[in-house]
Design a protein around this motif. Structure first.
Motif, mmCIF file in Angstrom:
data_model
loop_
_atom_site.group_PDB
_atom_site.id
_atom_site.type_symbol
_atom_site.label_atom_id
_atom_site.label_comp_id
_atom_site.label_asym_id
_atom_site.label_seq_id
_atom_site.Cartn_x
_atom_site.Cartn_y
_atom_site.Cartn_z
ATOM 1 N N UNK A 88 20.738 -4.107 3.609
ATOM 2 C CA UNK A 88 20.081 -3.279 4.630
ATOM 3 C C UNK A 88 19.260 -2.186 3.979
ATOM 4 N N UNK A 89 19.821 -1.532 2.962
ATOM 5 C CA UNK A 89 19.065 -0.494 2.254
ATOM 6 C C UNK A 89 17.831 -1.067 1.575
ATOM 7 N N UNK A 90 17.954 -2.258 0.998
ATOM 8 C CA UNK A 90 16.812 -2.875 0.315
ATOM 9 C C UNK A 90 15.669 -3.135 1.285
ATOM 10 N N UNK A 91 15.998 -3.587 2.496
ATOM 11 C CA UNK A 91 14.962 -3.842 3.513
ATOM 12 C C UNK A 91 14.297 -2.537 3.938
ATOM 13 N N UNK A 92 15.123 -1.513 4.222
ATOM 14 C CA UNK A 92 14.576 -0.224 4.657
ATOM 15 C C UNK A 92 13.700 0.382 3.562
ATOM 16 N N UNK A 93 14.193 0.392 2.319
ATOM 17 C CA UNK A 93 13.425 0.980 1.224
ATOM 18 C C UNK A 93 12.164 0.177 0.939
ATOM 19 N N UNK A 94 12.243 -1.148 1.058
ATOM 20 C CA UNK A 94 11.050 -1.978 0.832
ATOM 21 C C UNK A 94 9.932 -1.586 1.788
ATOM 22 N N UNK A 95 10.227 -1.500 3.081
ATOM 23 C CA UNK A 95 9.183 -1.159 4.056
ATOM 24 C C UNK A 95 8.713 0.283 3.879
ATOM 25 N N UNK A 96 9.614 1.161 3.463
ATOM 26 C CA UNK A 96 9.228 2.547 3.198
ATOM 27 C C UNK A 96 8.245 2.608 2.026
ATOM 28 N N UNK A 97 8.607 1.958 0.912
ATOM 29 C CA UNK A 97 7.721 1.952 -0.256
ATOM 30 C C UNK A 97 6.425 1.196 0.028
ATOM 31 N N UNK A 98 6.517 0.136 0.828
ATOM 32 C CA UNK A 98 5.313 -0.623 1.179
ATOM 33 C C UNK A 98 4.327 0.252 1.942
ATOM 34 N N UNK A 99 4.832 0.987 2.937
ATOM 35 C CA UNK A 99 3.960 1.876 3.699
ATOM 36 C C UNK A 99 3.356 2.956 2.827
ATOM 37 N N UNK A 100 4.162 3.531 1.949
ATOM 38 C CA UNK A 100 3.658 4.571 1.059
ATOM 39 C C UNK A 100 2.616 4.014 0.085
ATOM 40 N N UNK A 101 2.843 2.789 -0.394
ATOM 41 C CA UNK A 101 1.887 2.165 -1.323
ATOM 42 C C UNK A 101 0.564 1.858 -0.621
ATOM 43 N N UNK A 102 0.637 1.394 0.619
ATOM 44 C CA UNK A 102 -0.578 1.070 1.365
ATOM 45 C C UNK A 102 -1.425 2.311 1.622
ATOM 46 N N UNK A 103 -0.779 3.435 1.910
ATOM 47 C CA UNK A 103 -1.501 4.637 2.324
ATOM 48 C C UNK A 103 -1.838 5.569 1.161
ATOM 49 N N UNK A 104 -0.960 5.654 0.168
ATOM 50 C CA UNK A 104 -1.214 6.557 -0.961
ATOM 51 C C UNK A 104 -1.805 5.858 -2.176
ATOM 52 N N UNK A 105 -1.658 4.521 -2.258
ATOM 53 C CA UNK A 105 -2.222 3.788 -3.376
ATOM 54 C C UNK A 105 -1.309 3.791 -4.589
ATOM 55 N N UNK A 106 -1.798 3.275 -5.727
ATOM 56 C CA UNK A 106 -1.012 3.240 -6.969
ATOM 57 C C UNK A 106 -0.922 4.626 -7.583
ATOM 58 N N UNK A 107 -0.010 4.798 -8.533
ATOM 59 C CA UNK A 107 0.236 6.124 -9.075
ATOM 60 C C UNK A 107 -0.568 6.475 -10.308
ATOM 61 N N UNK A 108 -0.971 5.479 -11.102
ATOM 62 C CA UNK A 108 -1.653 5.781 -12.355
ATOM 63 C C UNK A 108 -3.044 6.327 -12.103
ATOM 64 N N UNK A 109 -3.386 7.444 -12.768
ATOM 65 C CA UNK A 109 -4.669 8.139 -12.589
ATOM 66 C C UNK A 109 -4.953 8.370 -11.108
ATOM 67 N N UNK A 110 -3.970 8.889 -10.434
ATOM 68 C CA UNK A 110 -4.101 9.225 -9.019
ATOM 69 C C UNK A 110 -3.478 10.591 -8.778
ATOM 70 N N UNK A 111 -4.162 11.437 -8.035
ATOM 71 C CA UNK A 111 -3.598 12.716 -7.611
ATOM 72 C C UNK A 111 -3.030 12.609 -6.209
ATOM 73 N N UNK A 112 -3.341 11.510 -5.507
ATOM 74 C CA UNK A 112 -2.898 11.360 -4.124
ATOM 75 C C UNK A 112 -1.423 10.959 -4.067
ATOM 76 N N UNK A 113 -0.969 10.098 -4.984
ATOM 77 C CA UNK A 113 0.452 9.732 -5.036
ATOM 78 C C UNK A 113 1.312 10.942 -5.410
#
Length: 492
Positions: free
Chosen positions: A413-438
């Motif tokens: 259950x935690x894996x499903x919740x965290x997956x969708x949480x990280x997925x949403x954050x990745x879609x909206x904030x983008x990748x972390x390398x050379x990014x100030x938005x993440x």
């Protein structure tokens, strides 16, 4: 050559972490920690670099969330127990179950992070993140202006920053609350600008320092520790995202910052919460300065020690170190331990209220149109059931899901919740390398997964992150419309 140096540096850090992990394990055994707890603790320490790699590197949102969550729930507390000369499994109601659930949590971050990385394989750039230094400086100006607009607007409307309930009445006022979290975007943007213009040789200048200080002062005014630290968090994450190397002096600075938090900032915030807000701006700030002055003076501080002790002893279920340690008490596995012990004694809450928590991801303005009421927040249910009080004791998503489902379904259950949480954050904030938005996004939610509940993580993706993205895109469109003069970065 650069890639080879980065790999070599990574191997050195992993090796150093392995040595630290082994020394921690040996000290735990020497202090009398049980074999099961010590070996499980060692497994968590040793698996952590793998979690970071599977999540896409140290600058990815998944890795940053893992580091923040486990620093708060586990890593720091294990070192503090050693410094205090205490076995790691003392002052817990269910120590072996707690450390095992934390090990399962490591598996949760592995599974969710790996799936997100598979989905975005080969996608390393965000179309919304401009690296133009002129854009970054103008972006910082805009978000500082929006932050002050939020502070002034909420003050004039008589709204409290800490009380979320008054923002959830379906009038769209929650946007004002989220706008108050924009200042770290100025920190991240100006840090990135400094790194770009210097070719990666410098990450801080007077403008970066200024907005960090503004964030600290905002946290004092708002009476919220997470806001106070958000600028420093955004700076650190941006430093890593743009190739900065963590050195011994940085660790020393973090240690000194923790000492200041323990001795001054944490007591100041707690005493400050008792100041009458009706004093007005000048009166409130004057009284805050008086409290800070008392805390810095030995004789005056002694007069406030009793009230501080009463505040800290009110967390009598959280004294993982045996006695109240103020700020340091927030770094402990105790909240998760409380939920596990309760489930062992009484049983799970049942899954009936679980799905309803995701209704918080929908603006109340829309829910009112279709006459749907949200259930009671999971964190409130936890505290009222376990302690019989409601003072926002901060349990975290791990504790909430364990209370709903128990140990058997905890990992999936935690894996499903965290997956969708990280997925949403990745879609909206983008990748972390050379990014100030993440780094900025992380600075607004860094303790949420280990400190809050599902009712908080939903809006962070569907409302807050979307608003942040719209602001970034809107500022970009406005600046492009006026055709900014481009500054040329200096090459290393």
């Amino acid at each position: 050559m650069v890639v080879a140096r980065e790999k070599q540096g990574g191997h050195i850090y992993i090796g150093l972490w392995g040595v630290i992990s082994l020394l921690t394990f040996l000290w735990q055994l020497a202090l009398g920690t049980s074999l099961f707890y010590a070996f499980t603790s060692l497994a968590i320490f040793l698996l952590s670099p793998l979690v970071i790699r599977l999540n896409g590197g140290v600058s990815s949102m998944g890795s940053l969330l893992f580091i923040a969550s486990y620093a708060k729930l586990f890593f720091v507390s294990q070192w503090l127990k050693i410094l205090l000369g205490q076995p790691a499994d003392t002052h817990l109601q269910a120590p072996e179950q707690t450390v095992f659930v934390l090990l399962l949590g490591v598996g949760v971050f592995m599974l969710a992070g790996t799936l997100v990385q598979i989905l975005f394989r080969g996608s390393n750039r965000s179309p919304f993140v401009s690296q133009d230094p002129q854009f970054l400086s103008r972006l910082a100006i805009v978000v500082v202006g929006l932050t002050f607009f939020s502070i002034i607007g909420r003050y004039m409307a008589g709204l409290s920053r800490a009380g979320a309930g008054e923002y959830e009445e379906g009038q769209g006022l929650v946007i004002l609350m989220y706008m108050a979290s924009l200042m770290p975007l100025a920190v991240a943007a100006l840090t990135a600008r400094c790194a770009i213009l210097s070719g990666g040789s410098r990450f801080i200048d007077r403008w970066v320092l200024l907005v960090i200080l503004l964030t600290v002062f905002q946290g004092i005014w708002e009476n919220v520790r997470l806001i106070m630290l958000a600028g420093i968090v955004a700076f650190g994450a941006t430093y890593i995202a743009y190739g900065g190397i963590v050195r011994l002096r940085h660790v020393i600075v973090m240690g000194l910052l923790g000492a200041v938090m323990q001795v001054l900032i944490f007591p100041l915030i707690d005493i400050q919460r008792g100041i009458e807000r009706g004093l007005g701006v000048t009166g409130f700030l004057s009284e805050t300065l008086n409290v800070a002055s008392d805390l810095l003076d030995t004789d005056s501080r002694a007069q406030r020690e009793e009230s501080l002790e009463n505040i800290y002893y009110s967390w009598d279920t959280r004294l993982y170190y045996g006695t109240p340690l103020g700020f340091l008490d927030r770094f402990a596995p105790s909240p998760l331990d409380e939920a596990i012990a309760y489930v062992d004694d009484v049983g799970t809450f049942g899954s009936e209220g679980f799905l309803g928590q995701f209704l918080y991801a929908v603006p109340n303005l829309l829910l009112r149109l279709v006459e749907i009421d949200r259930p009671i927040r999971g964190g409130e249910v936890l505290e009222t059931q376990i302690l019989g009080t409601f003072t926002n004791m901060n349990y975290g998503v791990f504790a909430e899901i364990y209370a709903y489902f128990g140990p058997l379904w905890f990992l999936p259950i935690n894996a499903v919740v965290l997956f969708f949480y990280l997925l949403g954050l990745r879609l909206l904030y983008g990748p972390g390398q050379r990014s100030y938005f993440v780094p900025f996004g992380f600075s607004t939610l860094y303790f949420t997964y280990c400190n809050s509940d599902i009712a908080d993580i939903g809006p962070q993706v569907t409302i807050q992150a979307l608003m942040n993205l719209l602001i970034l895109v809107g500022v970009s469109m406005l600046i492009n419309q006026f055709g900014p003069r481009r500054l040329k970065p200096r090459t290393a």
